[in-house]
Design a protein around this motif. Structure first.
Motif, PDB file in Angstrom:
ATOM      1  N   MET A   1      13.685  -2.625   4.881  1.00 15.86           N
ATOM      2  CA  MET A   1      12.359  -3.271   5.674  1.00 15.86           C
ATOM      3  C   MET A   1      11.535  -2.973   4.256  1.00 15.86           C
ATOM      4  SD  MET A   1       9.994   0.004   8.550  1.00 15.86           S
ATOM      5  CE  MET A   1       8.602   0.109   8.086  1.00 15.86           C
ATOM      6  N   ARG A   2      11.082  -3.942   3.863  1.00 16.96           N
ATOM      7  CA  ARG A   2      10.087  -3.905   2.573  1.00 16.96           C
ATOM      8  C   ARG A   2       9.640  -2.936   2.413  1.00 16.96           C
ATOM      9  NH1 ARG A   2       9.945  -8.504  -0.350  1.00 16.96           N
ATOM     10  NH2 ARG A   2       8.149  -8.639  -2.191  1.00 16.96           N
ATOM     11  N   ALA A   3       8.177  -2.384   3.199  1.00 16.20           N
ATOM     12  CA  ALA A   3       7.263  -1.491   2.865  1.00 16.20           C
ATOM     13  C   ALA A   3       8.067  -0.258   2.159  1.00 16.20           C
ATOM     14  CB  ALA A   3       6.476  -1.215   4.310  1.00 16.20           C
ATOM     15  N   LEU A   4       9.323   0.164   3.353  1.00 22.02           N
ATOM     16  CA  LEU A   4      10.247   1.611   3.389  1.00 22.02           C
ATOM     17  C   LEU A   4      10.336   1.617   1.871  1.00 22.02           C
ATOM     18  CD1 LEU A   4      11.140   3.788   4.424  1.00 22.02           C
ATOM     19  CD2 LEU A   4      13.012   2.895   4.870  1.00 22.02           C
ATOM     20  N   GLN A   5      11.138   0.139   1.307  1.00 19.18           N
ATOM     21  CA  GLN A   5      11.777   0.530   0.129  1.00 19.18           C
ATOM     22  C   GLN A   5      10.691   0.238  -0.502  1.00 19.18           C
ATOM     23  OE1 GLN A   5      14.534  -3.576   0.557  1.00 19.18           O
ATOM     24  NE2 GLN A   5      16.004  -2.079   0.901  1.00 19.18           N
ATOM     25  N   GLU A   6       9.625  -0.696  -0.573  1.00 21.43           N
ATOM     26  CA  GLU A   6       8.563   0.122  -1.850  1.00 21.43           C
ATOM     27  C   GLU A   6       7.919   1.559  -1.836  1.00 21.43           C
ATOM     28  OE1 GLU A   6       5.700  -2.499  -0.127  1.00 21.43           O
ATOM     29  OE2 GLU A   6       6.723  -4.785  -1.359  1.00 21.43           O
ATOM     30  N   MET A   7       7.626   2.403  -0.397  1.00 17.55           N
ATOM     31  CA  MET A   7       7.207   3.194  -1.071  1.00 17.55           C
ATOM     32  C   MET A   7       8.878   3.962  -1.459  1.00 17.55           C
ATOM     33  SD  MET A   7       4.861   4.934  -0.399  1.00 17.55           S
ATOM     34  CE  MET A   7       4.107   4.967   2.049  1.00 17.55           C
ATOM     35  N   ILE A   8       9.356   4.112  -1.118  1.00 16.45           N
ATOM     36  CA  ILE A   8      11.251   4.361  -1.552  1.00 16.45           C
ATOM     37  C   ILE A   8      10.660   4.341  -3.126  1.00 16.45           C
ATOM     38  CG2 ILE A   8      13.249   4.915  -1.743  1.00 16.45           C
ATOM     39  CD1 ILE A   8      13.260   4.101   1.183  1.00 16.45           C
ATOM     40  N   LEU A   9      10.448   3.646  -3.825  1.00 12.97           N
ATOM     41  CA  LEU A   9      10.373   3.131  -5.378  1.00 12.97           C
ATOM     42  C   LEU A   9       8.842   3.869  -5.925  1.00 12.97           C
ATOM     43  CD1 LEU A   9      11.529  -0.582  -5.456  1.00 12.97           C
ATOM     44  CD2 LEU A   9      13.405   1.588  -6.179  1.00 12.97           C
ATOM     45  N   GLN A  10       7.882   4.349  -5.152  1.00 12.69           N
ATOM     46  CA  GLN A  10       7.098   3.833  -5.498  1.00 12.69           C
ATOM     47  C   GLN A  10       7.070   5.919  -5.092  1.00 12.69           C
ATOM     48  OE1 GLN A  10       3.909   2.227  -4.034  1.00 12.69           O
ATOM     49  NE2 GLN A  10       2.677   3.940  -3.405  1.00 12.69           N
ATOM     50  N   GLU A  11       7.072   6.519  -4.048  1.00 13.08           N
ATOM     51  CA  GLU A  11       7.117   8.132  -4.207  1.00 13.08           C
ATOM     52  C   GLU A  11       8.263   8.594  -3.877  1.00 13.08           C
ATOM     53  OE1 GLU A  11       4.358   9.121  -4.096  1.00 13.08           O
ATOM     54  OE2 GLU A  11       2.738   7.519  -3.086  1.00 13.08           O
ATOM     55  N   GLY A  12       9.185   8.034  -3.782  1.00  6.61           N
ATOM     56  CA  GLY A  12      11.191   8.705  -3.913  1.00  6.61           C
ATOM     57  C   GLY A  12      11.255   9.680  -5.489  1.00  6.61           C
TER      58      GLY A  12
END
Lengths: 197, 197
Positions: A1-12
């Motif tokens: 799920m693209r939005a989730l992966q982007e959030m992980i890269l950004q905030e994780g």
């Protein structure tokens, strides 16, 4: 799920011992709009399974499980980590070992919450060693109900939980599959990779 | 809120020591469609308050708080009951005493989750002695943010929490206000009574 992966890269944030801290959007501060999308995605993937109930373990799986149950239009069951004063006396129980907390806890679901005809979807925030999932599977088995599958927000594919579930023929849908956290860098499994390594 | 009061009368069980067991639709098995209505109702009541974040305490407040935050389109903050391995190191903390569990626990929110300009709405499943709410108010105060009010699914109006909040000028919106559980019977406060006593 693209939005989730982007959030992980950004905030994780990658912490020692292969811990991925996602306190900015999943475990502590919760991005409720992203979690609604997570619920919609799980509901879509398991739409043909005639799910009657969603099951999770308190506390960090509650939000994605709640959104999934809402989108499927079914009740949510929250397994409790310790016997609560107000929980019914007749319980299905299982032991769950936590490697991060180094403790074994007993989890419980009231016997009147799961019936033999139920088709249960397990939802959790993380899949690593799979201990929590195994505990929930034990409870479903004791109830004589059917497990239709497991939905995971973030899977650490380099830890043994996913392989165990695959080997036992249990359908797993993970919205983000992480192949490595080495060197403090999040790498996704290639089949779902947002950024190719 | 009529649908909630009807559910309490239908499914709630009165246990000794003034405990109202609502494991059939709120604390253990969750009626996700009813909880969506709860979220819509809180969002409506606090619509003019420019809420920036919803705050609750794990675990049983998470579902109604999540639904409210989603309907307001803001993040949810889940205060943790014990220092989690993956929680940030800089924390706002407070002590919360539980009369039912007879223990005092420390609750925590990461300092980077609440800012001075935030307008916080507290949501919880129950209001009885008000200890959990006081702990959350302490955390908001330490962060220098503003509390816009407190939304409660089920208020035990015969216990001191509500009066304390009224006396301290804090707006409280409770969707079901219970005046008595004596004799094992649920009685609602008359202003919102579904069935007049």
């Amino acid at each position: 799920m693209r939005a989730l992966q982007e959030m992980i890269l950004q905030e994780g944030r990658v912490l020692p011992n292969n811990i991925l801290q996602v306190d900015q959007f999943l475990n502590h501060q919760v991005d409720t709009l992203l979690m609604e999308q997570v619920g919609i995605e799980f509901a879509k993937r398991f739409a043909e399974e005639n799910v009657t109930k969603v099951l999770t373990l308190e506390a960090s799986g509650i939000v994605p499980a709640n959104m999934t149950a809402l989108k499927l239009g079914v009740p949510l069951i929250i397994a409790k980590k310790s016997k609560s004063l107000t929980l019914a006396h007749a319980l299905f129980t299982a032991d769950v070992h936590s490697y991060t907390k180094r403790e074994t806890s007993n989890i419980a679901v009231a016997e009147n919450a799961i019936h033999i005809e139920d088709r249960i979807l397990i939802i959790d925030d993380f899949l690593a060693n799979g201990e929590a999932t195994k505990g929930l599977l034990t409870i479903i088995e004791k109830a004589g109900a059917t497990t239709v599958g497991v939905g995971i927000v973030i899977e650490k594919s380099f830890q043994p939980g996913r392989q165990w579930l695959d080997e036992n023929g249990i359908r797993v849908e993970s919205l983000a599959r992480i192949s490595s956290l080495q060197g403090g860098t999040v790498a996704f499994v290639k089949e779902s990779a947002l950024i190719e390594e």
